[in-house]
Design a protein around this motif. Structure first.
Motif, PDB file in Angstrom:
ATOM      1  N   HIS A   1     -93.658  -4.014  68.942  1.00 32.32           N
ATOM      2  CA  HIS A   1     -94.454  -2.806  67.967  1.00 32.32           C
ATOM      3  C   HIS A   1     -94.291  -3.080  66.555  1.00 32.32           C
ATOM      4  CE1 HIS A   1     -96.521  -0.352  66.387  1.00 32.32           C
ATOM      5  NE2 HIS A   1     -97.715   0.910  67.656  1.00 32.32           N
TER       6      HIS A   1
ATOM      7  N   TYR B   1     -97.415   4.600  66.957  1.00 36.21           N
ATOM      8  CA  TYR B   1     -95.915   3.630  67.473  1.00 36.21           C
ATOM      9  C   TYR B   1     -95.094   5.976  67.600  1.00 36.21           C
ATOM     10  CZ  TYR B   1     -91.240   3.458  66.421  1.00 36.21           C
ATOM     11  OH  TYR B   1     -89.673   3.426  66.805  1.00 36.21           O
TER      12      TYR B   1
ATOM     13  N   PHE C   1     -97.287  -3.132  71.489  1.00 33.05           N
ATOM     14  CA  PHE C   1     -98.163  -2.367  70.977  1.00 33.05           C
ATOM     15  C   PHE C   1     -98.470  -4.151  71.357  1.00 33.05           C
ATOM     16  CE2 PHE C   1    -100.460  -4.928  68.037  1.00 33.05           C
ATOM     17  CZ  PHE C   1    -101.930  -3.596  67.947  1.00 33.05           C
TER      18      PHE C   1
END
Length: 490
Positions: A304, A451, A463
């Motif tokens: 992410h 997040y 992600f």
């Protein structure tokens, strides 16, 4: 640093005063405060997450080896951050701006922590693949996020010149300075032997060449091995100095606060000088807002973008609130005479006054490591931006040889002019970077929200590009790390 009163230096200083007072500092403050508010104070609220994300394991790169880990990317940026700015730069700020410069360094470091988060998260979002993993940085989010490749090219050129040339010359000169100071202490001669500068320059060239011709993995490995070691040693020495002079700490803190706001005149430094020196030297050291650290942050193979944004933000605290503070207390507890000594020699002599001559030589060793790893980090920043400008592989060895030659030149030169010119170039870097960060930063805020939502559900945040289908220009994050994409030639 030798005194230079040339007309050219006077002109550069005049440009610096206007440029920083009316453009760089206000822009840093406005963007920093804005994203502090919009992110909910990410740089204050999420410190535990910053540390947690340093422990993540990287994915496989297209060449079958491990990609750069979050901690390795952090170490590359820390290698560039933790260097002569922490030892010589803080000393310069105190010598010219008085103790109050330290407080302004702390304040600005905390404010621009939000910018550090935004720029490194954007670098992850708009990174591209190469065979060793990833690369990216402001030039890439200007190209793919802002849709202004010309601005990315401008940033890349300024970045290469600032870090690979100007800053590396400063690092090399600082190594020569501290080694020469140690030689003078041993021989009893105030002027170091004439052989010191060329010998140090040749040795530095040889060692750096062995590392940089090994590529980014070798840079990351060396940085990961050396940065924690030398930083820990330096911090421990500073704590020893503080412990020995614990009775002086309240007075030192009073001097820092009092002179920062003009309540206490120390060293004849005006408040404006304290602010200017604190912010300039703070930026030289922690690099937040300049757009340099995102080049390292983009190399990490994380799940992410926010993970590396948080990890890189921790680097600002590590550099400014820990390492720079150590230097400040080493100097200020030694009751320095302001303006007489400037640079690394002031830090060395302050340490010697408390711990003895052996500490001067130990600090020489530490500064050599600090500056050496900074050279490696600076080199990588230049290489990443050179790859943005051209896909011709023949340019890379030429660039490496040029950087090595610049290191030798820096080792044997007097660099007051280069220090002052570095203020112009790093200010220009910051302005160009912030022009892109200001409009793109809300993408980082959206990613932060995603997040936090995933963490609230007990998930390890992941992600994918499809999570933000309205955002154009994202080159990675499709869940297929084996593919390699190269940006088209400019």
């Amino acid at each position: 640093m030798e005194e230079d009163t040339s007309p050219l230096l006077d002109a550069i200083n005049a440009v610096n005063d206007v440029f920083w007072t009316y453009l760089v500092i206000p822009l840093l403050a406005l963007v920093g405060v804005y994203y502090t508010v919009r992110s909910g104070g990410v740089q204050f609220r999420m410190v535990p997450e910053m540390i947690r994300n340093l422990r993540g394991s990287p994915e496989r790169a297209p060449d079958g080896k491990r990609a750069i880990s979050s901690f390795q990317a952090f170490s590359i940026s820390a290698a560039a951050r933790v260097g002569t700015g922490n030892v010589a730069g803080v000393a310069i700020a105190i010598a010219l701006g008085g103790p109050g410069a330290v407080l302004w360094m702390w304040i600005m470091g905390m404010v621009v922590g939000s910018i550090s988060f935004v720029e490194s998260t954007l670098a992850q979002l708009f990174k591209v693949r190469d065979r060793a993993g990833y690369r990216g940085g402001p030039a890439y989010y200007m190209r793919y996020g802002l849709k202004k490749p010309w601005l990315g090219a401008l940033f890349a050129v300024v970045m290469i010149f600032t870090f690979s040339a100007t800053f590396n010359m400063v690092q090399a000169n600082s190594i020569t300075d501290v080694v020469g100071n140690s030689v003078s202490a041993v021989t009893g001669d105030d002027t170091a032997a004439g052989w010191v500068a060329p010998v140090v320059g040749l040795a530095l060239v040889a060692v750096v060449a062995l590392v940089v011709f090994g590529g980014v993995r070798r840079i990351a490995t060396v940085a990961q091995a050396t940065v924690p070691f030398m930083a820990l040693f330096y911090v421990l020495m500073g704590l020893v100095v503080v412990g020995i002079n614990i009775d002086q700490v309240p007075g030192v803190l009073a001097d820092i606060v009092g002179s920062a706001f003009g309540f206490r005149e120390v060293g004849a430094a005006a408040v404006g000088t304290a602010i200017m020196q604190g912010i300039q030297r703070g930026m030289f050291s922690n690099e937040a807002g300049m757009g340099s650290a995102p080049n390292a942050g983009a190399t990490a193979g994380v799940s992410h973008p926010v993970k590396q944004g948080l990890a890189q933000t921790f680097g600002v605290y590590f550099d400014t609130l820990i390492v720079c503070s150590v230097t400040a207390f080493i100097i200020l507890t030694s009751d320095p005479t302001y303006g007489e000594e400037i640079g690394a020699a002031l830090t060395q002599n302050s340490l010697e006054n408390t711990l003895g001559t052996w500490s001067l030589h130990l600090l020489t060793f530490i500064v050599v490591l600090l500056c050496f790893t900074s050279v490696l980090g600076n080199f990588y920043y230049g290489e990443a931006n050179l790859r943005y400008l051209t896909t011709d592989e023949r340019a890379l060895p030429i660039f490496r040889l040029a950087v090595i030659g610049i290191l030798f030149l820096g080792a044997v030169s007097s660099l007051q002019l280069v220090w002052d010119f570095a203020n112009v170039t790093m200010g220009l870097m910051a302005v160009v970077n912030l022009v892109a960060v200001a409009p793109l930063g809300m993408l980082a805020v959206r990613l932060l929200h995603d997040y936090r939502q995933q963490r609230a559900r007990g998930l390890d945040p992941v992600f994918l590009r499809e999570s933000m289908p309205d955002v154009d220009g994202v080159q990675c994050w499709d869940g297929q790390p084996e593919r390699v994409s190269e940006p088209e030639r400019l």
